[in-house]
Write an enzyme that holds these catalytic residues in place. Structure first.
Site, mmCIF file in Angstrom:
data_model
loop_
_atom_site.group_PDB
_atom_site.id
_atom_site.type_symbol
_atom_site.label_atom_id
_atom_site.label_comp_id
_atom_site.label_asym_id
_atom_site.label_seq_id
_atom_site.Cartn_x
_atom_site.Cartn_y
_atom_site.Cartn_z
ATOM 1 N N ASP A 203 0.878 -1.251 0.048
ATOM 2 C CA ASP A 203 0.000 0.043 0.054
ATOM 3 C C ASP A 203 0.867 1.223 0.010
ATOM 4 O OD1 ASP A 203 -2.092 -1.959 0.233
ATOM 5 O OD2 ASP A 203 -2.275 -1.540 2.412
ATOM 6 N N LYS B 200 1.764 2.059 -5.267
ATOM 7 C CA LYS B 200 2.195 1.424 -6.333
ATOM 8 C C LYS B 200 1.212 2.126 -7.525
ATOM 9 C CE LYS B 200 2.324 -2.472 -4.374
ATOM 10 N NZ LYS B 200 2.158 -2.262 -3.014
ATOM 11 N N GLY C 188 -4.443 -4.612 -3.817
ATOM 12 C CA GLY C 188 -5.468 -3.370 -3.973
ATOM 13 C C GLY C 188 -4.687 -2.077 -4.304
ATOM 14 N N HIS C 189 -4.671 -1.833 -5.681
ATOM 15 C CA HIS C 189 -4.032 -0.825 -6.307
ATOM 16 C C HIS C 189 -4.861 0.431 -6.412
ATOM 17 C CE1 HIS C 189 -0.334 -3.512 -7.255
ATOM 18 N NE2 HIS C 189 -0.652 -3.391 -6.038
ATOM 19 N N GLN D 207 2.033 -6.098 -3.189
ATOM 20 C CA GLN D 207 2.381 -6.172 -1.973
ATOM 21 C C GLN D 207 3.774 -5.399 -1.567
ATOM 22 O OE1 GLN D 207 1.750 -9.457 -3.323
ATOM 23 N NE2 GLN D 207 -0.451 -8.682 -2.932
ATOM 24 N N ARG E 114 -5.755 0.370 8.504
ATOM 25 C CA ARG E 114 -4.172 -0.116 8.632
ATOM 26 C C ARG E 114 -3.532 0.304 9.848
ATOM 27 N NH1 ARG E 114 -3.596 2.481 2.585
ATOM 28 N NH2 ARG E 114 -4.753 0.798 1.497
#
Ligand code: GDP
Ligand code: IMO
Ligand code: MG
Length: 421
Positions: free
Chosen positions: A13, A16, A40-41, A222, A303
């Site tokens: 996260d 990217k 999840g981009h 990742q 997060r």
């Protein structure tokens, strides 16, 4: 021509998706090399946010080819949903995206096994995204996997059923209840969608493209600290997230790698379980989470947030051979009077800047205090116009790591990007 790689240097996260999208105009091909729908981009342009899980982040550029490489694990059900939610006509998506026949399939049984094994772990859960990643890579390594190219075989249903039986036998040992029909419906619909795409021998395609002077950007998923070999094992994902993963995940040789862009946030975050030495379980962590909108793009989980960890960053730079650093979310720290950076660890009275074999509660971060900045930097587009304390922070990081910071991201939008001249 060489392949450039963009990958995360922390626990994922790092931004990217946003940066790959922003860099895409400079490339002809964008290729994912590992991971799966655990990723999840997010990327944003024209005030719309898109979240991609399997599809490379170059998909919104009409003149780019996107490739899902052999190192990825693909769930057809997720793939179908993603293709349909892009807002791009289906015919067009099939032109912009090709998939390696060697990409392994995430099967309905993998999703069930992921959930059952996490459930059985009780309080020592990995915090998996429950997308079937671990079981799919396990079957790849144990030579029980099915690959995208297999969907074209006449006996596909026969091998599917055999593998399903194998999975159901394993699930029985967990005493776990599940609804197979629910998983299978979307999965088989996804297989039909997949058949409408060009399935390729991607290693030949990649080499042909390079020989024809195409510029290729490999997009990591990742982050380095989630790498199966070098991350905080066992609290990791099941693939090689590092630059070497691009070689195995696309079929390219080490000498064909050009730049390795390492992307990191101005602080750290982590989703799921596992050690996090600089974690802030206090109002500062809460403030970072709120300002940085730090909630998982795949699972929506909050997060965990903490200060930048330099020993971990240097480790990631070393393992990946990073040639250029990209700093993201610098805007999130605006308004912090002081910023902390962990420069070393104290373990049982000894100071070290190396990551130990066992990362546990014994690690005490040694912090250096850095001057913060208060300006809203989201509209800044030139490096020289950034606040001097942020520039000092960047110089400090460059001196510590020995790698130049050549891009600074100051917001989630494609345009909110500063490329340093
Ligand atoms: P990825 O998995 O590395 O692609 O990162 P994610 O998309 O999961 O998480 C990054 C989050 O931060 C997303 O919500 C992005 O839209 C957002 N983002 C990316 N770069 C920046 C930035 O420089 N500033 C801010 N405020 N948000 C950013
Ligand atoms: P992107 O590409 C952040 C984490 C999970 C869990 C561990 C194992 O968006 O950066 P898995 O589902 O792979 O078995 O989960 O890895 N994880 C991620 N964390 N970003 C990701 O991807 C992640 N993909 C997996 O939270 O702790
Ligand atoms: Mg993400």
């Amino acid at each position: 021509m060489k392949i450039d790689i963009l990958l995360g240097l922390q626990w994922g996260d790092e931004g990217k998706g946003k940066i790959v999208d922003a860099l895409s105009p400079g490339y002809d091909v964008i290729a994912r090399f590992q991971g799966g729908p655990n990723a999840g981009h997010s990327l944003e342009f024209n005030d719309v946010k898109h979240v991609l899980h399997l599809i490379p982040s170059g998909i919104f550029h009409s003149d780019k080819l996107n490739l899902i490489g052999n190192g990825v694990v693909l769930d057809p059900a997720v793939f179908k949903n993603e293709v349909e939610s892009l807002g791009i006509p289906f015919e067009e998506v099939t032109k912009r995206l090709v998939i390696s026949k060697k990409t392994h399939l995430i099967l309905p049984g993998h999703r069930i096994l992921d959930a059952a094994s996490e459930n059985a772990r009780g309080s020592s859960k990995i915090g998996s995204t429950l997308k079937g990643i671990g079981p799919a890579y396990t079957d790849k390594a144990s030579r029980n996997g099915l690959r995208v190219g297999d969907i074209l075989r006449d006996n596909f249903m026969e091998i599917y059923k055999k593998t399903l039986d194998y999975h159901l036998n394993m699930v029985r040992s967990y005493n776990f209840s599940f609804d197979l029909a629910e998983f299978e419906k979307g999965w088989f619909e996804g297989v039909e969608i997949l058949k409408q795409f060009t399935l390729v021998n991607s290693e030949y395609l990649v080499h042909d493209l390079l020989n024809q002077q195409n510029r290729i950007l490999a997009e990591g998923a990742q982050g380095t600290l989630l790498d199966i070999d070098f991350g905080s094992y066992p609290f990791v994902t099941s693939s090689n997230t590092i630059s070497a993963g691009a070689c195995t995940g696309l079929g390219v040789a080490p000498q064909q790698i050009g730049e390795v862009f390492g992307i990191f946030k101005a602080y750290c975050t982590r989703v799921g379980s596992g050690p996090f030495p600089t974690e802030l379980n206090n109002s500062t962590g809460e403030k970072i989470r709120k300002t940085g909108a730090e909630f998982g793009a795949t699972t929506g989980r909050p997060r965990r947030c903490g200060w930048l960890d330099l020993p971990a960053l240097k480790y990631a730079i070393m393992i990946n051979g990073v040639t250029k650093l990209f700093l993201t979310k610098a805007d999130v720290l605006s308004g912090f009077e002081k910023i902390m950076v962990c420069t070393a660890y104290r373990i049982n009275g000894e100071t070290t800047d190396q990551i130990p074999f066992e990362i546990d509660a014994n690690i005490e971060p040694v912090y250096r205090e850095v001057e913060g900045w208060s300006e809203d930097i989201s509209s800044v587009r030139e490096f020289d116009k950034l606040p001097s304390s942020l520039k000092n922070y960047i110089s400090f990081l460059e001196k510590e790591t020995g790698v130049p910071v050549t891009m600074v991201s100051v917001g989630p939008d494609r345009e909110e990007t500063i490329i340093r001249q």
